[in-house]
Design an enzyme around this catalytic site. Sequence first.
Site, short mmCIF file in Angstrom:
data_model
loop_
_atom_site.label_atom_id
_atom_site.label_comp_id
_atom_site.label_asym_id
_atom_site.label_seq_id
_atom_site.Cartn_x
_atom_site.Cartn_y
_atom_site.Cartn_z
CG ASP A 270 24.73 -18.27 -6.49
OD1 ASP A 270 24.49 -17.29 -7.25
OD2 ASP A 270 24.01 -19.28 -6.42
CE LYS B 298 -6.92 -6.51 -10.56
NZ LYS B 298 -6.71 -7.31 -9.36
CB CYS C 102 5.70 -50.67 -4.10
SG CYS C 102 4.01 -50.16 -4.44
S1 IVH Z 1 -2.69 -0.08 -11.00
C1 IVH Z 1 -5.87 3.00 -8.95
N1 IVH Z 1 -1.50 -2.12 -12.08
O1 IVH Z 1 -4.95 -4.87 -8.47
C2 IVH Z 1 -5.22 1.70 -8.69
N2 IVH Z 1 -2.80 -2.52 -10.13
O2 IVH Z 1 -7.95 -3.68 -7.61
C3 IVH Z 1 -3.96 1.56 -9.48
N3 IVH Z 1 -2.76 -4.84 -9.34
O3 IVH Z 1 -4.61 -4.59 -5.31
C4 IVH Z 1 -3.51 0.16 -9.49
N4 IVH Z 1 -1.42 -5.60 -10.91
O4 IVH Z 1 -2.39 -3.92 -6.34
C5 IVH Z 1 -2.30 -1.72 -11.08
N5 IVH Z 1 -0.33 -3.82 -13.14
C6 IVH Z 1 -1.14 -3.41 -12.14
C7 IVH Z 1 -1.62 -4.29 -11.15
C8 IVH Z 1 -2.46 -3.81 -10.16
C9 IVH Z 1 -2.11 -5.91 -9.82
C10 IVH Z 1 -3.60 -4.89 -8.13
C11 IVH Z 1 -3.46 -3.73 -7.21
C12 IVH Z 1 -4.74 -3.77 -6.42
C13 IVH Z 1 -5.68 -4.38 -7.38
C14 IVH Z 1 -6.67 -3.32 -7.85
#
Ligand code: IVH
Length: 672
Positions: free
Chosen positions: A34, A116, A429
Amino acid sequence: MAENEIEKHADELKRIIERHNRLYYVLDSPEISDGEYDRLMRELMDLEEKHPSLRSTESPTQRVGAPPLSAFSQMIHRVPLLSIDNAMNKEEIQAFHIRVAKWLEKDNITYCCEPKFDGLAVELVFENGIFSRGGTRGDGQTGEDVTDNVRTIRSIPLRLITDNPPELLEVRGEVVMPKDSFLKLNHERSMNNEQMFANPRNAAAGSLRQLDSKITASRNLVFFAYGISDPEATGDASQLDILERLFEFGFRINPDKRLCNGVDEVIAFAEYMQEKREHMPYEIDGVVVKVNAVADQTALGVKARSPRWIIAFKFPPVQATTILKKIDVQVGRTGVVTPVAILEPVKVSGVTVSRATLHNADEIARKDVREGDTVLVQRAGDVIPEIVAPIISKRPEHLEPFLMPVECPSCRSHLVKDGALWRCVNISCPAVVKEEIYHFASKEAMDIDGLGRKIVHSLVEQGLVRDVADLFTLNKNDISVLEGFADLSASNLVASIKASRKVTLDRFIYALGIQHVGTVAARRLSDTFKSLENIMNATYEDLCSIKGIGEEISNSISDFFANEQNTTVIKKLMAQGIEIVSPGDETMLMSELKGKRLCFTGTMMSMSRLEAKRHVEALGGEVVNSVSKQLDYLVVGEQPGSKLNRAASLGIEVLDEASFLSIIRGNDADEG
Ligand code: IVH
């Protein structure tokens, strides 16, 4: 130096800093300390100070935040950000697959599956490879322009790593806050009497949508790229290729992506991720399933609000409602007295929850939670379950607001108010001592197998143990008289206490339970000072000069070692034969790939060659292109080439993808 020489030097510096920035924030494998990084930054800042014309928007010096705005302007998305349909169970995923197969008139479909992320969607615009604008999703058509804030996120490249950037590239992805940063931030907020964030997603959103980008810069936000607005921008033929392209450009992408052939593999992957969910450093709320081939995506097209080629396989919710039976108070290791909700047991994301934290008395007052309320409970990964809010419409009449007790429930001494917290300041304690010992024995500390909370409590209650050093004086007979112990289990416990005496410095420091010194700070101290003695002798200034060790931590370390009771316990521990060893002696795992030569053949499903190479190198191994007698392992993916035969004839060890993953994951987990 001549003007153009200076410019060349500044550009070189920028590139070096960008490279180290990526090694640190994207690849998790820094090559310099760092301190050295800071030195390079300072040099560039000085140059830009003297020659302001060098200060371009993509310079690494621009990541610290800009002057505050009075309002956000709008950002209109050139290509709208659509939403995704949800599937709540296997059947709905199967139905999705059937629709896709019918539309494309073929059965064998490859999906690119990705976790997701639970954060907020952001679009980043790059013009000729230079970051120009960033905006939130908003309603999909128009979002807020958060360019200054985005620039402070270190995992976002401010210029793409390529000699041949597309004229226009709109990158989409999720801004998230790691779970540990979320906990830390909330802890600080509760100390300062500020309202806490309900979950990491709100914390990420609240941090990105700041008019003062210096605040954003101070929050640990991470951006994961997951797509682009238009595949034609890069000409890639599949989602996986797009992800790999984004990785090459310098973005962080999720290492857990996977190609799945057919719907059964998709379901298996979702189940695998659901298991892994709790142990991930980020919150995920499902798996996104995308038809991999861009040509197939185009053929499938979009419906009104969402594409036909993509679906989100959602995990079960992490919230539930139940009755709050009672509010108990619990004394922690540092004497902090925390209110705890005793709940009518309820299943939350597959786990039965009967207790939840209420943080502190102010937070209870703010949320107006009362005994007898119906409450919304939330479990977010390995974060302790918590009460989100009471459901006021269900409140019976005459419920009284909660009153914080004035005495310690364990030793009856008067509690002292410390910011938003109430504290028992009696150092003997019993409740505090029990928690200290329990922490000392815990997995990341001395890792004493079999020394659970219950046993610690009986040991303290029986007067067998008054401080952590007393653990090492226990013999089989002391323990076997405790409830639930037989001779054998007592000997086992004595053996594991004894075995724990060989310990690395960072674990030992963490085990001492110094306030605010978690595993990360402990490791920093151990890396910097190398010996316990050096740490004990370090001045407040020495401590403050370490990156990541602020005034608060330094104060608490100084206070800890200035306290005679603590140094006496340390002396007692040393007299009991605690031996501080170097990390190499303790863990074999780290060295599994160290100094080893690996070669790859065939296609791996979980990552690209380049990523695999990065992992190997980060663990001290080397990747070579051909099979020779000097090779240690050949890693074999799908459809391996002739290298496999050659390796077999030379008797070289062959790893399949799963074994390779388990080696690098094992190391990841250890790093973790
Ligand atoms: S693809 C057509 N890939 O999920 C939309 N979305 O309801 C294409 N999200 O808020 C999105 N991880 O930001 C995609 N690996 C991923 C994702 C992702 C999270 C979120 C996205 C959006 C929601 C979709």
